[in-house]
Design an enzyme around this catalytic site. Structure first.
Site, short mmCIF file in Angstrom:
data_model
loop_
_atom_site.label_atom_id
_atom_site.label_comp_id
_atom_site.label_asym_id
_atom_site.label_seq_id
_atom_site.Cartn_x
_atom_site.Cartn_y
_atom_site.Cartn_z
N ARG A 71 0.84 -1.19 0.00
CA ARG A 71 0.00 0.00 0.00
C ARG A 71 0.87 1.24 0.00
NH1 ARG A 71 -2.94 -3.76 3.07
NH2 ARG A 71 -5.22 -3.65 2.87
N HIS A 74 -0.81 3.57 4.63
CA HIS A 74 -1.38 2.52 5.49
C HIS A 74 -0.73 1.15 5.19
CE1 HIS A 74 -4.59 5.15 7.03
NE2 HIS A 74 -4.65 5.62 5.81
N ARG A 111 -9.02 -3.34 10.28
CA ARG A 111 -7.58 -3.21 10.05
C ARG A 111 -7.12 -1.87 10.62
NH1 ARG A 111 -3.61 -1.35 6.30
NH2 ARG A 111 -1.89 -2.85 6.06
N ASN A 147 -10.03 6.88 10.59
CA ASN A 147 -8.77 7.10 11.28
C ASN A 147 -9.02 7.24 12.77
OD1 ASN A 147 -7.08 7.11 8.98
ND2 ASN A 147 -7.42 9.28 8.63
N PHE A 160 -4.01 15.36 -2.12
CA PHE A 160 -3.57 14.17 -1.39
C PHE A 160 -2.21 13.65 -1.89
CE2 PHE A 160 -3.75 9.63 -0.12
CZ PHE A 160 -3.82 9.83 1.25
N HIS A 338 -12.97 0.36 0.75
CA HIS A 338 -13.36 1.40 -0.20
C HIS A 338 -14.55 2.17 0.40
CE1 HIS A 338 -14.52 3.65 -3.61
NE2 HIS A 338 -14.24 2.79 -4.56
N ARG A 357 -11.72 10.27 -2.85
CA ARG A 357 -11.44 8.92 -2.35
C ARG A 357 -12.30 7.89 -3.09
NH1 ARG A 357 -11.98 8.50 3.96
NH2 ARG A 357 -10.70 6.63 3.67
N TYR A 361 -9.83 4.68 -4.40
CA TYR A 361 -9.68 3.38 -3.74
C TYR A 361 -9.80 2.21 -4.71
CZ TYR A 361 -9.23 5.07 1.03
OH TYR A 361 -8.75 5.65 2.18
N ARG A 368 -2.74 -2.73 -6.56
CA ARG A 368 -2.12 -3.49 -5.48
C ARG A 368 -2.44 -4.97 -5.56
NH1 ARG A 368 -3.30 -4.84 -0.25
NH2 ARG A 368 -5.38 -3.94 -0.42
#
Length: 711
Positions: A71, A74, A111, A147, A160, A338, A357, A361, A368
């Site tokens: 990632r 994160h 997570r 968060n 970002f 997501h 976002r 995502y 990834r």
């Protein structure tokens, strides 16, 4: 010949892999000069972000594909399975079944993560912590990707990539790892006033939590609830830990990184294995849609909170983590979150950071996990059966029978059919959208300082000291004086005393900032934002100070018992049982890992030796009773190690209990020279010392005496 030379120069330039950005204009990757790199293209100042914003898409797409397979942010994470239990129905506000039916238990996977560091970095970096939850509901998967801090650095997703590039290791030497204490991060922050509220949080103790189970979770953005009648409420999500919100000292965090960089990961794993299941209360702040404009800040601004004094958090359920992953990679690494994974009854707002976002995502997961079929990986699968006409792709696992792969169709009987809303079909909330295509920030987003001031004013004296010291540490690593000066100038808009304290330690003067910033209207002045109309947000809020958190439990606290041969078994065993009955964790520390024979002939098996662990790995210490044991602990080989344990724990304001017969150890330690009564220090002569020790552990630390202890 001139034209030919120009052409050759261009070809040479194209062939070169080396370039410089010195004295150039900002462009897209196609060479198009960019007029505005601060704002996404929206339908009006507060409208939705437009899909046609090719500059945003190019920038985010490039950013999302910069790292594989780790990632980009994160990267370092820990996860666990659990369950969400609804205690009070939210049916009045939402039609989401998992939030309306109180007899339902919803499986979850959570997570936790740091943000800036790589997968191999330490758990104890000063950083935001990710708090992402996947709810496996019967209506499909719902992801709340939050968060442990309720606000963010930036207001618009187009910034970002810049934020993350700034905080990541500097590209010329790949230094430093998992740290914001360097030039590029603070250069970016010094030029982004909108980041100052977040900076107050990140420089506070919230950024160095004691454990995942002792930190809050926030949805960050403003979302919408939609009920069966179609009525909408704006909503903010909160998860409040049952064990309270607690941190470690910065000095302690640095030492833990050396002794046990997996400190948080290990704590989560061992807590669940031992049955000390982490729990959070689930709550929401609800605002009727018609009240959107009643605040003196914008609900769509992700750099703002809704103070709990204005809109209390109502508790509706409990989140419990009760099972560790069977395979870290298959579950924790491959889980794909997501914010666009919704269920009926929950929808977005036009928060420009959230809007970005929603694109980012999915794009990230493609890069990834390597396939559009990442939803078929077991940890990502919906418990609700998946039926659609999407086919093929890398690593496809689902085998769909039949010859139809399109819709509408007649060959397959029209299947699968669209679901009506009454059948649980999702429909986006209807709102009127109109406006001129622009790149601009709403003026309602301009106040960058009043909530930063609110946060700082809400901190206790010791929390303010920690925050000041964090800023001093970070800015002391910045090599360019002009950057330090700009940051101090930003701090001056928050608190003049804070700015002066930091400035005096980092070698700059406090100066009034006068520089253009594209996130501010041309005619605005940051100093004006502290005027009387902002006074409502310069008061203190109890919810923002960790001094007001839960301090009535020792569950999950790790207590080190330092023992040696001849220790009083009766006293040790009695105290151990009392602490474990309250779900604390007791671990024996001895001069070596050899079994320790007590005065009764019983053997205590150490988990640690004096050289294999350190005081920073424990919440409290008990110095095992018995004169014979004390003599061995104070012999030439062990004395230095034992006193280092005690004095370091004392420096970090922890509870320390000296058992009967350990007077020689007590008098040799720094604890014996205390100037005032210290509620965290317990000895054999105190009235009901076991109870006093338990209370001291529950209080976490005696931060108020920190300055005296470190003198």
């Amino acid at each position: 010949m001139k034209d030919k030379k120009t052409t050759n120069d261009k070809l040479d330039q194209l062939a070169s892999h080396t370039t410089s950005n010195d004295d150039t204009k900002l462009t897209t990757n196609q060479g198009l000069k960019i007029n505005d790199n601060q704002n996404s293209l929206t339908a009006g100042e507060r409208g939705a972000t437009l899909l046609e914003d090719f500059i945003l898409r190019e920038k985010i797409t490039h950013f999302d594909h910069e790292r594989i397979p780790e990632r980009i942010v994160h990267a370092r994470g820990s996860g666990a399975h659990g369950v969400f239990r609804l205690k009070k129905s939210l049916k009045q506000y939402t039609k989401a079944k998992f939030l309306t039916e109180t007899d339902r238990e919803t499986p979850v996977f959570v997570r936790f993560s740091t943000v800036a560091g790589s997968k191999g970095s330490t758990d104890l970096a000063r950083d935001v912590r990710g708090f992402a939850i996947k709810f496996y509901t019967e209506e499909g998967n719902y992801d709340l990707v939050g968060n442990n801090i309720p606000v963010f650095f930036i207001q618009d997703a187009i910034k970002f990539p810049d934020l993350v590039h700034a905080v990541k290791p500097e590209p010329h030497n790949e230094i430093p790892q998992a740290a914001s204490a360097h030039d590029t991060f603070w250069d970016f922050i010094s030029l982004m006033p909108e980041s100052m509220h977040m900076i107050m949080w990140v420089m506070s103790d919230r950024a160095i939590p004691r454990s995942f189970s002792r930190m809050e979770g926030f949805g960050v953005h403003t979302f919408r609830f939609i009920n069966d009648e179609g009525k909408a409420h704006f909503v903010k999500f909160h998860f409040k830990p049952k064990l309270g919100v607690h941190s470690v000292a910065w000095d302690e965090a640095q030492k833990i990184s050396g002794v046990d960089p997996d400190f948080h990961k290990r704590d989560l794993w061992e807590s669940i294995e031992s049955g000390n299941f982490p729990e959070w209360d689930f709550g929401v702040q609800l605002i009727p849609e018609e009240d959107e404009d009643k605040f003196d800040f914008d609900l769509l601004d992700p750099t703002k909170i809704i103070p709990e004094e204005e809109v209390p958090v109502e508790i509706f359920g409990t989140l419990t983590l009760n099972r560790n992953p069977d395979n870290f990679f298959a579950e924790t690494e491959q889980v794909a979150f997501h914010p666009g994974h919704l269920v009926p009854g929950i929808d977005f707002s036009n928060d420009p950071l959230l809007q970005g976002r929603l694109f980012s995502y999915t794009d990230t997961q493609l890069s990834r996990l390597g396939s559009p079929n990442f939803h078929e990986i077991p940890i990502n699968r919906s418990v609700n059966p998946v039926h659609n006409n999407q086919r093929d792709g890398h690593m496809r696992q689902q085998i769909v029978k039949g010859k139809v792969s399109y819709e509408p169709n007649s060959i397959g009987g029209g299947c699968p059919f669209q679901a009506m809303m009454s059948e649980g079909g999702f429909a986006s909330h209807q709102e009127r959208v109109s406006g001129t295509k622009i790149r601009a920030r709403s003026e309602s987003f301009v106040d960058h300082y009043s909530q930063a001031k609110l946060f700082y004013n809400s901190q206790s004296d010791y929390e303010k000291t920690h925050l000041q010291n964090a800023l001093i540490f970070e800015l002391s690593k910045v090599t360019i004086p002009e950057i330090r000066e700009r940051v101090v100038g930003q701090l001056n808009f928050i608190d003049k005393s804070l700015a002066q304290t930091v400035a005096s330690k980092v070698g700059v003067e406090v100066k009034e900032l006068e520089f253009p910033n594209q996130s501010l209207p041309a005619d605005s002045n940051p100093a004006d934002l502290q005027s009387e109309e902002r006074e409502a947000h310069t008061r203190a809020s109890e919810a923002l100070s960790m001094a007001n958190t839960v301090k009535n439990t020792i569950q999950g606290r790790k207590i080190g018992f330092i023992v040696a041969s001849g220790a009083d078994f009766g006293i040790i065993n009695d105290l151990k049982n009392k602490l474990e009955d309250q779900n604390a964790v007791v671990e024996i520390i001895a001069p070596s890992l050899a079994p320790v024979k007590t005065d009764k002939g019983d053997a205590l098996t150490p988990k640690h030796s004096l050289t294999s662990t350190a005081s920073v790995c424990f919440d409290a210490l008990f110095i095992g009773a018995g004169e014979e044991a004390a003599k061995e602990l104070m012999n030439a080989e062990n004395k230095h190690k034992v006193l280092q344990f005690i004095n370091e724990a004392y420096q970090h304001c922890k509870a320390i209990y000296f058992g009967e017969g350990t007077e020689v150890i007590y008098k040799s330690s720094n604890v014996a020279v205390k100037k005032h009564e210290d509620p965290a220090i317990v000895n054999w002569e105190d009235s009901d010392p076991d109870h006093k020790f338990t209370e001291a552990i529950a209080n976490h630390r005696v931060w108020e005496l920190e300055a005296e202890r470190n003198a």
